[in-house]
Scaffold this motif. Structure first.
Motif, short mmCIF file in Angstrom:
data_model
loop_
_atom_site.label_atom_id
_atom_site.label_comp_id
_atom_site.label_asym_id
_atom_site.label_seq_id
_atom_site.Cartn_x
_atom_site.Cartn_y
_atom_site.Cartn_z
N VAL A 70 0.84 -1.35 0.11
CA VAL A 70 -0.21 -0.02 -0.21
C VAL A 70 0.94 1.34 0.02
CG1 VAL A 70 -1.85 1.41 1.27
CG2 VAL A 70 -2.06 -1.38 1.05
N PHE A 71 1.85 1.28 0.83
CA PHE A 71 2.65 2.33 0.91
C PHE A 71 3.46 2.67 -0.55
CE2 PHE A 71 7.20 4.10 1.74
CZ PHE A 71 6.57 5.46 2.19
N THR A 72 3.97 1.56 -1.11
CA THR A 72 4.86 1.65 -2.32
C THR A 72 3.76 2.21 -3.37
OG1 THR A 72 6.08 -0.44 -1.85
CG2 THR A 72 5.74 0.23 -4.04
N TYR A 73 2.58 1.82 -3.45
CA TYR A 73 1.86 2.38 -4.46
C TYR A 73 1.31 3.76 -3.98
CZ TYR A 73 0.64 -2.47 -5.98
OH TYR A 73 0.98 -3.78 -6.45
N PHE A 74 1.23 4.15 -2.85
CA PHE A 74 1.05 5.51 -2.15
C PHE A 74 2.02 6.38 -2.83
CE2 PHE A 74 1.86 8.91 0.91
CZ PHE A 74 0.64 9.30 0.91
N ALA A 75 3.29 5.90 -2.77
CA ALA A 75 4.56 6.75 -3.33
C ALA A 75 4.69 6.96 -4.60
CB ALA A 75 5.81 5.89 -2.40
N ARG A 76 4.28 5.87 -5.31
CA ARG A 76 4.54 6.04 -6.70
C ARG A 76 3.48 6.76 -7.18
NH1 ARG A 76 5.11 -0.69 -8.22
NH2 ARG A 76 7.11 -0.69 -7.46
N ILE A 77 2.33 6.84 -6.96
CA ILE A 77 1.47 7.57 -7.26
C ILE A 77 1.59 9.35 -7.05
CG2 ILE A 77 -1.35 8.27 -7.08
CD1 ILE A 77 -1.75 5.20 -6.52
N ARG A 78 2.00 9.33 -5.72
CA ARG A 78 2.28 10.93 -5.47
C ARG A 78 3.68 11.20 -6.19
NH1 ARG A 78 5.45 13.40 -1.41
NH2 ARG A 78 4.58 15.24 -0.55
N ASP A 79 4.55 10.32 -6.44
CA ASP A 79 5.49 10.71 -7.31
C ASP A 79 5.36 11.09 -8.72
OD1 ASP A 79 8.69 10.83 -7.59
OD2 ASP A 79 8.23 9.45 -9.07
N LYS A 80 4.49 10.32 -9.29
CA LYS A 80 4.17 10.59 -10.81
C LYS A 80 3.22 11.85 -11.01
CE LYS A 80 1.60 8.43 -14.45
NZ LYS A 80 2.62 8.71 -15.53
N PHE A 81 2.28 11.93 -9.97
CA PHE A 81 1.15 12.98 -10.28
C PHE A 81 1.54 14.16 -9.53
CE2 PHE A 81 -0.90 9.08 -11.36
CZ PHE A 81 -1.69 9.32 -12.53
N LYS A 82 2.54 14.09 -8.60
CA LYS A 82 2.82 15.37 -7.67
C LYS A 82 1.54 15.91 -7.23
CE LYS A 82 7.13 14.99 -9.12
NZ LYS A 82 7.31 13.91 -9.58
N LYS A 83 0.71 14.96 -6.78
CA LYS A 83 -0.48 15.39 -5.86
C LYS A 83 -0.59 14.66 -4.55
CE LYS A 83 -2.12 18.17 -9.16
NZ LYS A 83 -2.38 19.54 -9.14
N LYS A 84 -1.53 15.36 -3.85
CA LYS A 84 -1.72 14.36 -2.57
C LYS A 84 -2.40 13.11 -2.84
CE LYS A 84 -1.39 18.47 0.69
NZ LYS A 84 -2.27 19.19 1.44
N VAL A 85 -2.18 12.03 -2.04
CA VAL A 85 -2.91 10.93 -2.26
C VAL A 85 -3.59 10.29 -1.04
CG1 VAL A 85 -2.41 8.39 -2.89
CG2 VAL A 85 -1.10 10.30 -3.91
N VAL A 86 -4.76 9.82 -1.11
CA VAL A 86 -5.44 9.16 0.12
C VAL A 86 -5.45 7.75 -0.03
CG1 VAL A 86 -7.64 9.00 1.39
CG2 VAL A 86 -6.69 11.10 0.67
N SER A 87 -4.85 6.75 0.60
CA SER A 87 -5.13 5.28 0.44
C SER A 87 -6.32 4.93 1.43
CB SER A 87 -3.85 4.71 0.85
OG SER A 87 -2.71 5.18 -0.15
N LEU A 88 -7.22 3.92 0.75
CA LEU A 88 -8.26 3.43 1.31
C LEU A 88 -8.28 2.00 1.00
CD1 LEU A 88 -10.80 6.15 0.40
CD2 LEU A 88 -9.50 5.95 2.39
N VAL A 89 -8.46 1.25 2.22
CA VAL A 89 -8.29 -0.30 2.21
C VAL A 89 -9.56 -1.05 2.46
CG1 VAL A 89 -7.01 -2.25 3.06
CG2 VAL A 89 -5.80 -0.52 2.02
N VAL A 90 -10.10 -1.82 1.63
CA VAL A 90 -11.26 -2.90 2.36
C VAL A 90 -10.51 -4.37 2.45
CG1 VAL A 90 -13.26 -3.71 1.83
CG2 VAL A 90 -13.02 -1.17 1.67
N LEU A 91 -10.66 -5.19 3.25
CA LEU A 91 -10.22 -6.09 3.60
C LEU A 91 -11.49 -7.18 3.43
CD1 LEU A 91 -7.60 -5.87 6.19
CD2 LEU A 91 -7.11 -5.87 3.99
N GLY A 92 -11.41 -8.21 2.50
CA GLY A 92 -12.23 -9.03 2.54
C GLY A 92 -11.97 -10.60 2.70
N ASP A 93 -10.79 -10.75 3.53
CA ASP A 93 -10.28 -11.99 3.80
C ASP A 93 -11.03 -12.38 5.06
OD1 ASP A 93 -8.44 -11.63 6.52
OD2 ASP A 93 -8.73 -9.77 5.26
N ASP A 94 -10.89 -13.83 5.25
CA ASP A 94 -11.60 -14.47 6.57
C ASP A 94 -10.68 -14.96 7.60
OD1 ASP A 94 -9.65 -16.37 5.51
OD2 ASP A 94 -11.32 -18.04 5.22
N ASN A 95 -9.42 -13.97 7.80
CA ASN A 95 -8.95 -14.00 8.99
C ASN A 95 -9.26 -12.89 9.91
OD1 ASN A 95 -6.56 -13.55 10.73
ND2 ASN A 95 -5.27 -14.75 9.41
#
Length: 313
Positions: free
Chosen positions: A97-122
Motif C-alpha cells: 500500500v505504501f509503495t503504491y501511495f509513493a509511486r502515485i504521489r511521485d508520478k502525479f505530484k498531488k496528494k494521495v489518500v489510500s483507502l483499504v477494504v479487507l475481504g479475507d476470512d482471517n
C-alpha cells in the motif's frame, strides 16, 4: 460438498466499484466522502495505475482503483482506492500500500489518500499502518481500513440499508461462509437474489447486484442448474423477467474469460513458455476446469505439470 475452487472476488469488485463508486465511498468511508466535491465529478485512472503496479498482475485476489476527485477546498486530489479481497493474510500488504501511495504521489505530484477494504476470512488480521525506524530515520504511514468480517453481526442493519454496498457485503460474507458447503451456498445465493426483487430496485440495479452475487458465489453445474430453475420460478411468480437467458450467458462467458486470462497471465508471470497448442487447450476449458487448473497452478506451474493436466482433461 466441499468447495475447493477459489472465489473470484477481483473481477466482481472491479465491476461493482465502476457502477457505484460514490455509493461505495458513502458506505465505507463517509468522512472522506464528505470532503470531496462530487458536483465536479470524478475520473477513474485505472490505466495509469496499471502502469505503476505491473508486478501485481498475478493470481492474487485483489482489486486496485485509482480515482481523481476534487477536494472541497478547490485543490485537485488523487484518491487511491485499494480494495483487498484476498482470502488470506499477507504480511507485506502494508508495504505494498505504501509503495503504491509513493509511486502515485511521485508520478502525479498531488496528494494521495489510500483507502483499504479487507475481504479475507482471517479474524485477527487488520493492517492499518506501516512503521519503520532506523538510524534516526522514522516512517509512520497510516491508511483507513475496513474489515468486511466486522459486518458479520450487523445483518439486519445491512438488510435494511438502501446502499447497494450493503448487498455487496452480504453477498461477500455469504461467499466466505459457504466456500466449503455448496448446498448452503445455493440456499444463501437464492435468498440474496430473492431479496433483490423484494426491495423493489430498478431493473439495472437488480442485474448489477445479481451479477456480483453470481460471480462470488459460483456453484458446481449440478447445483447451478437447480438454482437457475428456482430463479425462473421466482421471476414467473413475480411476473418479471430481469435476469434473461442472454444475460446469464453473458455472465457465464465473462467468468470463463476472466479465469482464462488469470491462468495465462499467471503462466507468463512465472516465465512459462506457453505454446499455441497449450494456449488453445486452455481456451477450450470450461469454467469448472479453469478454476481447478488455477488452483493447481498456485502450487506448481511447470510446463510439464500443465501439459500433463491438460492431456488428462
Amino acid at each position: 460438498m466441499p468447495d475447493s475452487t477459489q472465489t473470484p472476488f477481483d473481477t466482481p469488485w472491479k465491476d461493482i466499484l465502476d457502477a457505484y463508486f460514490e455509493e461505495f465511498m458513502v458506505f465505507f468511508f463517509p468522512e472522506v466522502h464528505a470532503q470531496i466535491d462530487w458536483s465536479r465529478g470524478f475520473e477513474f485512472m485505472d490505466g495509469e495505475l496499471q502502469q505503476l503496479t505491473k508486478e501485481s498482475e498475478t493470481t492474487r485476489l485483489h482489486t486496485d482503483k485509482l480515482v481523481k476527485v476534487y477536494w472541497l477546498d478547490g485543490s485537485e486530489q488523487l484518491v487511491f482506492l485499494h480494495v483487498e479481497v484476498q482470502c488470506q493474510k499477507e504480511d507485506v500488504f502494508p508495504d505494498r500500500v505504501f509503495t503504491y501511495f509513493a509511486r502515485i504521489r511521485d508520478k502525479f505530484k498531488k496528494k494521495v489518500v489510500s483507502l483499504v477494504v479487507l475481504g479475507d476470512d482471517n479474524k485477527t488480521w487488520k493492517p492499518q499502518s506501516l512503521e519503520e525506524e532506523l538510524g534516526g530515520c522514522q516512517l509512520r504511514f497510516n491508511f483507513p481500513t475496513v474489515k468486511l468480517l466486522e459486518y458479520k453481526d450487523r445483518k439486519k442493519e445491512l438488510e435494511a440499508s438502501t446502499n447497494p454496498f450493503a448487498y455487496v457485503v452480504l453477498s461477500h460474507l455469504a461467499a466466505l461462509s459457504t466456500k466449503r458447503n455448496n448446498t448452503n451456498r445455493r440456499k444463501e445465493k437464492f435468498a440474496l437474489t430473492k431479496r433483490l426483487y423484494e426491495k423493489g430496485l430498478d431493473r439495472q440495479d437488480i442485474i448489477n447486484l445479481y451479477r456480483f452475487a453470481d460471480w462470488v458465489m459460483t456453484l458446481p453445474p449440478e447445483l447451478e442448474a437447480g438454482f437457475q430453475q428456482d430463479l425462473l420460478d421466482l421471476e414467473r411468480g413475480l411476473n418479471v423477467a430481469y435476469i434473461t437467458s442472454i444475460e446469464r450467458s453473458g455472465i457465464e462467458k465473462g467468468r470463463i474469460q476472466e479465469r482464462r486470462e488469470t491462468v495465462l497471465r499467471f503462466l507468463h508471470k512465472r516465465s512459462v513458455d506457453v505454446s499455441p497448442q497449450v494456449q488453445s487447450k486452455v481456451e477450450a476449458l470450461n469454467l469448472e476446469q479453469l478454476q481447478e487448473l488455477n488452483d493447481i497452478l498456485m502450487d506448481s506451474c511447470s510446463i510439464e505439470d500443465l501439459t500433463a493436466w491438460l492431456d488428462s482433461h
